[in-house]
Design a protein around this motif. Structure first.
Motif, mmCIF file in Angstrom:
data_model
loop_
_atom_site.group_PDB
_atom_site.id
_atom_site.type_symbol
_atom_site.label_atom_id
_atom_site.label_comp_id
_atom_site.label_asym_id
_atom_site.label_seq_id
_atom_site.Cartn_x
_atom_site.Cartn_y
_atom_site.Cartn_z
ATOM 1 N N THR A 1 0.906 -0.984 -0.034
ATOM 2 C CA THR A 1 0.021 -0.031 0.134
ATOM 3 C C THR A 1 0.979 1.347 -0.054
ATOM 4 N N HIS A 2 2.067 1.155 0.951
ATOM 5 C CA HIS A 2 2.819 2.457 0.913
ATOM 6 C C HIS A 2 3.316 2.625 -0.521
ATOM 7 N N LEU B 1 2.229 1.505 -3.322
ATOM 8 C CA LEU B 1 1.418 2.221 -4.355
ATOM 9 C C LEU B 1 1.146 3.794 -4.184
ATOM 10 N N GLY B 2 0.982 4.116 -2.690
ATOM 11 C CA GLY B 2 0.960 5.705 -2.157
ATOM 12 C C GLY B 2 2.277 6.175 -2.626
ATOM 13 N N ASP B 3 3.259 6.100 -2.709
ATOM 14 C CA ASP B 3 4.583 6.585 -3.260
ATOM 15 C C ASP B 3 4.330 6.983 -4.873
ATOM 16 N N LEU C 1 1.351 7.104 -6.391
ATOM 17 C CA LEU C 1 0.358 7.752 -6.539
ATOM 18 C C LEU C 1 0.799 9.413 -6.081
ATOM 19 N N ASP C 2 1.653 9.462 -5.077
ATOM 20 C CA ASP C 2 2.161 10.706 -4.596
ATOM 21 C C ASP C 2 3.198 11.478 -5.685
ATOM 22 N N GLU D 1 1.600 2.261 -11.973
ATOM 23 C CA GLU D 1 0.572 2.651 -11.204
ATOM 24 C C GLU D 1 -0.637 1.583 -11.146
#
Lengths: 575, 1040
Positions: free
Chosen positions: B414-415, B417-419, B421-422, B514
């Motif tokens: 999740t993190h 993916l977060g990276d 998306l960020d 992504e």
């Protein structure tokens, strides 16, 4: 088994009694129109007695006989109580010479209507419930009234010029910061519209939970939730559920105004106003105390009516009986409100708003609404109804797709301090994968990324599902993007004034932009839906400068303090 | 008669009495004296024995003598005159007077004077009357006699023991001590268990040795003059040995302990004794049981098999070998078969699953091997191996650990993916944005590494985690691959950050990444939810089973003691209640909620109270012996518990509609598989029937290889068999424990060399290289590499033998089928060898080469068989086309219908199960079905059957995996019935592994065996009448 048989029997008797003119006789100004020969009564009584001998024991027979003997008086008192005329009921009771238990019960009931719960409780305490058992309705009412009386007698009272507000000490006290002003405003407006001046002070009760509200309203939890009946005009007073026990709260000023219209109509018409008229007028006028030009239907009702017209599927006034709250689905209840509100709108449009008052005051003197309408409009109800349908079709009511159908309310066992992010129901979840991923990111405080995932679920041209919106707002708040927050809410929330959560988000966003006035306006609006959300007050405080608005700040501080108080519950009615 | 006559007569009688008495006393005295003398001699002289002649002969002789003397003495008194003479002799004063008187009386005297004669006679008569009676005794015979009796009595009383001994054990004196008994032999028959043939030796004194239980026989020809032969054994009293008429003596005995014996010859001239014969007992050694290799001691996962290889040696052979499993409060002995031909030395390789061991709920157990030899004489000798102790890993804990890692993985993904998306990529390349993006890119890369690591960790944990199936393992493998792909892609993106020109590609890749990361995260999330659902189902099943057991206990209570029943019931009931509580807690945990949030606490407490109350009532009913009431209450309790479970599931479902749906889908999935299985089985049967039918109509369709081909096949198979057997022997020769020790020594040695230092760099490098190889080898052994290789070899061997048999019998299609299986085992073996055998060992077992060579050879046969099959298939197809057969098309349609069922389910369950390995497996099944359908449409029945069987196998596998996933953990239901093999019972109920009873026989065959046998029979083209009968028999069999 035996009891239910007896109840049915008694019901027959009651129906018989009322049908044979007892109801008519209750009208003070007009003697009862007797349609049957008085000599028929003893004959039937003998026949009943003969029939009952074989099935009832001595005591039951006596009670039944007593009830039968006094059915007329009982009917009279009951009718007066229903017409919210406790004083007249007292007089009728004095003349009736009812058996002791019935007498005590009705005395208690009258005190209950007068708001003297101590006395009511005292009288109820002396009643032998077994004596009332002969009539299922009375026995049930006794239960409900005695329980409410027991609970309400410990309630605190707050008097305004025209209202006596009863509330449970505790967080509900917060309402007192807003309710009295609203009530007085409503009173002033409606006194003008309906030419109504109160006799005694009008009692307003804030029920601390749905159990007590159930007793007062004689509705089950399911019925309340399906139809959204969260306030009532009953027993000579206005009863409302505390917004803190309704999920997302509700726009209580209009709701209480709605009930107040019922109060006025019942008083004016001596409870002769038919249901459609009652509900239609209440719906039509519920917002007009504040916004005289308010749309009498609103998007939700308009949609419902538009659909009904489209499908040519109208509810008859008989189908609406005996109560909107008893309609099986929320959609039907919505349609019933839409129809009746539109009918009243039609009345007001064709004549003027004054005609409502006219009808109401004419009703006690005429046989039914038919004759009233005939006198005032020159048509019978059926013609009126047809005319209205034709009129309604010309109104171009439109379907508001962005509006979600009314889904009832959710009652809570615990106080809802703020609206949480719940599981998303399947039907509304368009991009489940992205929502789940967003949730995963949100749980881990990856707001930017979560927001991007949520944005992927957004379908162009459609409103964002509320739960997704809430998630997005949370992200935006953490990302400190107030402009986007405002934009998002404005684009996606329809009935903003009924949505405390969104109002608070707006308020916060404005505050972040240092737009204090806008923030305060939104937050105050939020208190009209859910004044129990402490965040509202915390934010509100930030809109004031401590020096200039010292009194306001102190007031809010007190409110916050009150909010943290535990409800003081009556031991006997502990729920 | 004259007075004188009277007096003489009287006197004569008295004399006679006196004489008889005296003679008797004299006899007594003399016999007494003899005996006294005899006894004294016997007592005093050592070699003098008492015997019958001594005891009887002399006394009898004496008696006779005395009798004669007595008679003689009586004869002396035969008449009066003789008496008178005796009197006169006794009394000189009366000399001649009595006889004179008698003469007078008888008128023989010349004296004529009658008176005088009268007077004289009277005088004499008077004198005779006055004579003393009897004869005067010259010796006191009475005293002598008495003394003799007394002496003898004393001797007998005082020395009775010694005298009896002297009588029964006569002592013989054998003067010569080196007597040589040269004529004769000693024969030793060794006992049967030793299987040593008997041997005959000359009769020479000396030392001999034999195994306990040997029969030893002495044959002795006695020398001339020998009268008797005695045997003295171990210094005891000699016993006389019976002699035959030919002067031969035979003596035989069973030797059980060391014995020394000598013979004593009683001979007039040449008496004496031999030197001792020493017979020594040889020692039979107890069996030697050595553990060669075994699953390392310590923690043992409940899903892992326990593997142990033991080597057993015994001098004469092992009769029985057992594995003894002991745990607290229990013991189980598992017999292990001993090879018939190699009882003296063999290696037993054993593999058990914990469910086979039937352990009670126990945290640990020990196992040792016990061998008993075949010595029935002083045995059996019992040899034991070292005891191995294992601790069972708690499956729950393992599972929790697994899930914890899985959650961590989800967190990481999740993190990551977060990276992604960020990462904010502007429309045009900007330096700052790119720099930031690069930093985030590095973080993504790290996240992917970490994700990959965690996935690897999960993969290693899968093996030891109960409930996690092969499907999950497949998922994880695939997941790891996908992460690796993402990681590679990320690595490729790295240079793009520095070149503005590559910005577009960067953007493109970034978007791709992504999507990929979203997929990865979501897939994992779904898998986690599936695991949670399965866990709940499993717990539910477990509780159901436990309740079943309680019910059973009540149902079977008639034969139980009340106290015992109550005790047992209470124990079980407490367990159930505890489990129930734990289950609720776990469910709450799965939902990431506290118990209070999860369930309405008041309701839960109320429920608990009610259950406790019910339990109390049941106990009371049991106490009162009211079984009906107890059962009724039990039923009530069961319903209540089920109600609670339902509401709990509902609660979970309400909280997560996805989970609810998934649970539903899983159930439907199982239903679908069952249906598919039934239909497919029928379809396969029908296809086979059609094939038979066609072949029958064609008048047989059995292609035959040429004789030359057959001979070639045979040769090849033998060669393969030989190769694999040799490989197996080579592998068996590795004693892992020794090997490990050896490797360890080498390692220590090398380390020491390194530590000492001062060695040239090149040498150091070489040492390090060597150490690496050592390390690899150790790892290979520790990770059961050898076991896996051995397994592959064994399975290959098994299939080879099977195939050989089929080929011999001309069962070509079965040979082909088996051949394909063999090929897969060989290839598996090759892979294992290729992957895991370290450099250092490569030359030793040569596993990879062996497998590879065998495969190449096998290919030849397979190709030839395939050719034959195609030939048959072609022939059949042509026939079907000519005869206008339509049956295959109908079958194809049915196959298509089944595929449609799968597709429908796939559509329906797409949302909740898509991407899960279950779904992929279902796709595999569908593909196999499609192939079968294609073959059917093409009238290729042989191929169709093959694909249908393939489909069935795939369905079976999937079902098994699903069942496994939904079954309670293997060892947790066991506590319920104190060692009752619940697992096994359940397994037996499983149609997949149920044994088949052959009608009208006692034999049981396993499903596989039976399937093979039936197929073999059905494929035969049998004569009509016989064929029908056979078919009927097998149909009956199939119906079971």
């Amino acid at each position: 088994m035996k009891n239910s048989w007896i109840n049915n029997f008694i019901l027959c008797i009651a129906v018989f009694g009322f049908c044979t003119g007892a109801v008519g006789s209750a009208l003070a100004d007009e003697p009862p129109a007797k349609t049957e020969d008085a000599s028929a009564v003893p004959n039937r009584r003998e026949a009943f007695e003969a029939a009952l001998k074989s099935v009832l024991d001595e005591e039951q027979r006596k009670a039944l006989q007593a009830a039968f003997d006094h059915s007329e008086s009982i009917g009279e008192v009951l009718t007066l109580l229903r017409a919210l005329r406790p004083d007249e009921a007292t007089r009728a009771l004095e003349q009736a010479d009812l058996p002791k238990d019935f007498d005590l019960f009705f005395q208690g009931w009258i005190f209950h209507q007068l708001g003297n719960y101590d006395k009511a409780h005292e009288f109820f305490g002396q009643v032998d419930k077994a004596a009332l058992e002969v009539d299922g309705y009375l026995a049930n009412r006794y239960d409900e009234l005695s329980k409410t009386a027991a609970a309400l007698k410990d309630f605190d009272v707050f008097e305004t010029s025209n209202f006596s507000i009863r509330y449970q000490d505790g967080p509900d006290k917060v309402l007192l910061a807003f309710l009295p002003d609203i009530l007085e405003q409503v009173y002033r407006e409606y006194a003008r519209i309906f030419q109504f001046n109160r006799g005694e002070k009008i009692i307003v009760e804030v029920m601390p939970d749905y159990q007590l509200f159930s007793y007062a309203s004689a509705l089950t939890k399911d019925q309340i939730e399906t139809t959204g009946t969260i306030a009532l005009c009953v027993e000579n007073r206005l009863v409302m559920m505390t917004p803190r026990r309704v999920a997302r709260g509700y726009y209580w000023p209009d709701v209480i105004a709605h009930e107040y219209v019922h109060y006025i109509l019942t008083k004016h018409s001596r409870d002769k106003a038919p249901l459609w008229f009652q509900e239609g007028v209440a719906k039509y006028f519920e917002s007009k105390w504040e916004r005289p030009d308010a749309d009498p239907l609103g998007a939700l009702l308009e949609t419902s009516l538009a659909n009904a017209i489209e499908a040519d599927r109208f509810l008859t006034v008989e189908q609406m009986m005996p109560s909107f709250a008893a309609l099986p689905t929320a959609e039907l209840a919505t349609q019933a409100y839409a129809q009746t509100a539109s009918m009243v709108d039609y009345l007001c449009q064709t004549k003027s708003e004054d005609i409502i008052y006219q009808i109401a005051v004419d009703l006690p003197h005429k046989e039914d609404i038919d004759s009233v309408l005939a006198a005032l409009l020159g048509v019978k109800f059926t013609t009126f109804e047809q005319n209205w349908k034709a009129w309604a079709r010309t109104r171009n009511y439109r379907v508001h797709n962005e509006i979600n159908p009314f889904e009832g309310v959710t009652l809570l066992d615990e106080d809802a301090s703020s609206e949480g992010i719940a599981e998303i129901d399947r039907e509304n979840d368009k991009g489940r994968k992205h929502t789940r991923l967003g949730d995963l990111l949100l749980e881990r405080n990856r707001y930017q990324a979560a927001l991007r995932e949520y944005q992927k679920t957004v379908v162009a041209g459609e409103k964002i599902h509320r739960q997704i919106l809430l998630r997005m707002l949370r992200c935006l708040r953490h990302l400190n993007r107030p402009r986007d927050t405002i934009e998002l809410i404005e684009q996606n929330v329809i009935a903003l004034h009924e949505d405390a959560t969104m109002l608070v988000h707006l308020g916060r966003a404005h505050l972040a932009l240092d737009e204090k006035a806008a923030a305060a306006a939104n937050l105050r609006a939020a208190t009209r839906v859910n004044p129990f959300y402490p965040e509202i007050f915390r934010l509100l405080m930030q809109t004031y400068s401590a020096d200039e608005n010292k009194a306001e700040v102190q007031k809010i501080e007190r409110l916050l303090e009150t909010l943290n108080k535990k409800p003081v519950e009556n031991k006997e009615t502990k729920t | 008669m004259h007075q004188l006559h009277q007096s003489l007569s009287r006197y004569g009688r008295r004399l006679m009495l006196a004489r008889v008495w005296r003679t008797t006393l004299q006899w007594l005295a003399s016999v007494g004296a003899y005996y006294a003398l005899y006894f004294l001699t016997a007592l005093t002289v050592k070699s003098f024995s008492i015997n019958w002649p001594g005891l009887l002969y002399v006394p009898i002789a004496l008696t006779v003598v005395f009798a004669a003397v007595g008679l003689y003495r009586l004869w002396q008194l035969r008449n009066r005159r003789e008496v008178a003479r005796r009197l006169e002799a006794l009394h000189p004063a009366m000399a001649l007077r009595i006889r004179s008187a008698l003469d007078f009386l008888e008128g023989k005297s010349d004296e004529s004077d009658g008176q005088m004669q009268q007077a004289y006679t009277n005088d004499v008569a008077a004198d005779v009357d006055q004579l003393p009676h009897g004869e005067p005794a010259r010796r006191p015979w009475a005293a002598y006699g008495g003394a003799a009796v007394l002496v003898n009595t004393l001797l007998i009383v005082l020395f009775s023991g010694a005298l009896i001994d002297k009588f029964y054990n006569p002592s013989i004196s054998f003067g010569q001590t080196h007597l040589d008994l040269s004529e004769g032999s000693i024969t030793i028959f060794e006992p049967e268990y030793t299987q040593i043939p008997g041997r005959t030796l000359p009769l020479k004194p000396g030392s001999f040795s034999a195994y306990p239980g040997s029969r030893v026989r002495f044959m002795i020809d006695l020398p001339e003059g020998a009268r008797r032969l005695f045997l003295e054994k171990d210094g005891e009293k000699p016993t006389e040995l019976p002699m035959t008429e030919t002067n031969q003596v035979a003596h035989e005995f069973v030797l059980v302990q060391d014995t020394a014996l000598k013979f004593l010859v009683d001979d007039a001239q040449n008496g004496g004794q031999t030197q001792p014969y020493q017979l020594k007992v040889k020692q039979d050694h107890i069996p030697e049981v050595v553990l060669r290799s075994h699953t390392p001691e310590g923690l043992l996962n409940v899903l892992d098999p326990l593997i142990a290889e033991v080597e057993i040696k015994d001098d004469f052979g092992v009769k029985m070998l057992e594995a003894v499993v002991t745990w607290e409060g229990g013991e189980k002995r598992i017999p292990i078969s001993v090879p018939l031909e190699r009882k003296n030395h063999f290696i037993a390789r054993n593999q058990w699953y914990l469910s086979d061991l039937d352990l009670d709920k126990t945290p640990s157990f020990s196992i040792y091997f016990e061998a008993r030899d075949n010595n029935p004489i002083n045995g059996p000798g019992i040899g034991r191996s070292r005891e191995l102790t294992y601790e069972l890993e708690s499956p729950e804990r393992k599972y929790d650990e697994f899930m914890e890692i899985a959650r961590r993985l989800l967190d990481t993904m999740t993190h990551t993916l977060g990276d992604n998306l960020d990462t904010n990529l502007p429309p045009r390349p900007e330096e700052v944005a790119l720099r930031e993006a690069k930093i985030l890119g590095q973080s993504i890369q790290q996240g992917l590494y970490r994700g990959s690591e965690l996935t690897n960790l999960l993969i290693t944990k899968v093996r030891e985690t109960p409930n996690i199936t092969r499907l999950d393992q497949n998922f994880l493998y695939k997941y790891r691959n996908n992460i690796s792909k993402a990681s590679r892609m990320r690595a490729e993106m790295d240079p793009f950050y520095n070149h503005y020109s590559a910005f577009e590609r960067l953007e493109q890749n970034h978007r791709l990444e992504e999507t990929r990361l979203e997929g990865l995260t979501y897939e994992l999330l779904l898998q986690l939810k599936i695991w949670a659902v399965l866990e709940l189902e499993r717990q539910n099943n477990e509780l159901e089973q436990n309740l079943d057991q309680l019910q059973q206990l009540l149902d079977n209570s008639e034969n139980m003691d009340q106290q015992e029943l109550m005790k047992m019931f209470e124990k079980l009931m407490n367990d159930v209640l505890k489990e129930f509580q734990e289950m609720m807690e776990k469910a709450a945990q799965q939902m990431d909620m506290s118990m209070e949030e999860f369930m309405n606490m008041d309701a839960a407490n109320f429920q608990q109270d009610q259950m406790q109350e019910l339990k109390k009532k049941i106990m009371e009913a049991l106490k009162a012996g009211d079984m009906d009431k107890a059962k009724r209450l039990m039923e009530q309790m069961r319903q209540q518990m089920q109600g609670a479970m339902n509401s709990m599931q509902q609660a979970m479902g309400e909280m997560s509609p996805e989970m609810r749906e998934m649970m539903q889908q899983m159930r439907e999935f199982m239903g679908l598989l069952r249906e598919l299985k039934t239909q497919q089985e029928k379809l396969e049967g029908d296809t086979q029937a059609l094939r038979r039918d066609m072949d029958g109509k064609m008048g047989g369709n059995q292609a035959q290889p040429s004789q030359q081909q057959q001979a070639e096949h045979k040769k090849i198979m033998e060669n393969i068999h030989k190769k694999i057997s040799e490989l197996y022997n080579r592998l068996v020769d590795f004693n892992t424990e020794d090997l490990l020790q050896e490797l360890d020594t080498q390692r220590v040695d090398l380390e020491r060399q390194l530590e000492q230092g001062g060695i040239p760099e090149r040498r150091e490098h070489a040492i390090r290289q060597e150490m690496r190889v050592l390390h690899q080898t150790t790892k290979f052994i520790e990770q059961n590499g050898l076991d896996r290789l051995q397994n592959a070899t064994l399975r290959s061997l098994e299939q080879t033998e099977k195939m050989q048999e089929y080929l011999d019998q001309g069962e070509l299609m079965l040979s082909l089928e088996t051949g394909l299986k063999l090929d897969s085992f060989l290839s598996r073996g090759e892979n294992v060898a290729h992957r895991s055998v370290p450099e250092g060992m490569k030359d030793d077992p040569k596993a990879r080469e062996t497998f590879s060579e065998s495969r190449n050879e096998l290919m030849e046969i397979l190709d030839s068989l395939r050719g034959l099959r195609n030939q048959m298939e072609r022939k059949r197809r042509n026939f079907m086309q000519q005869s206008g057969e339509q049956g295959q098309e109908q079958l194809a349609q049915r196959q298509a219908d089944l595929q449609e069922m799968i597709q429908k389910f796939q559509e329906q369950a797409q949302e909740s199960l898509e991407g899960s390995p279950l779904f992929q497996k279902l796709g595999d099944i569908e593909r196999a079905m499609r192939s079968a359908q294609g073959k059917l449409n093409n009238s290729q029945l042989e191929g169709a059957v093959q694909y249908e069987q393939d489909t069935l196998q795939k369905i079976g596998e999937l079902m098994e995996q699903l069942q496994q996933a939904q079954q309670p953990t293997p060892n947790s239901p066991m506590p319920m019935m104190g060692g009752m093999p619940m697992q096994r019972e359940r397994m037996q109920g499983d149609p997949l592994i149920k044994d088949f009873y052959i009608p009208d026989s006692q034999k049981k065959a396993s499903r596989d065996e039976m399937k093979d046998a039936i197929r073999k029979q059905l494929q035969k083209n049998l004569p009509d009448a016989y064929g029908k009968e056979i078919r009927k028999y097998y149909e009956k069999l199939m119906d079971q």
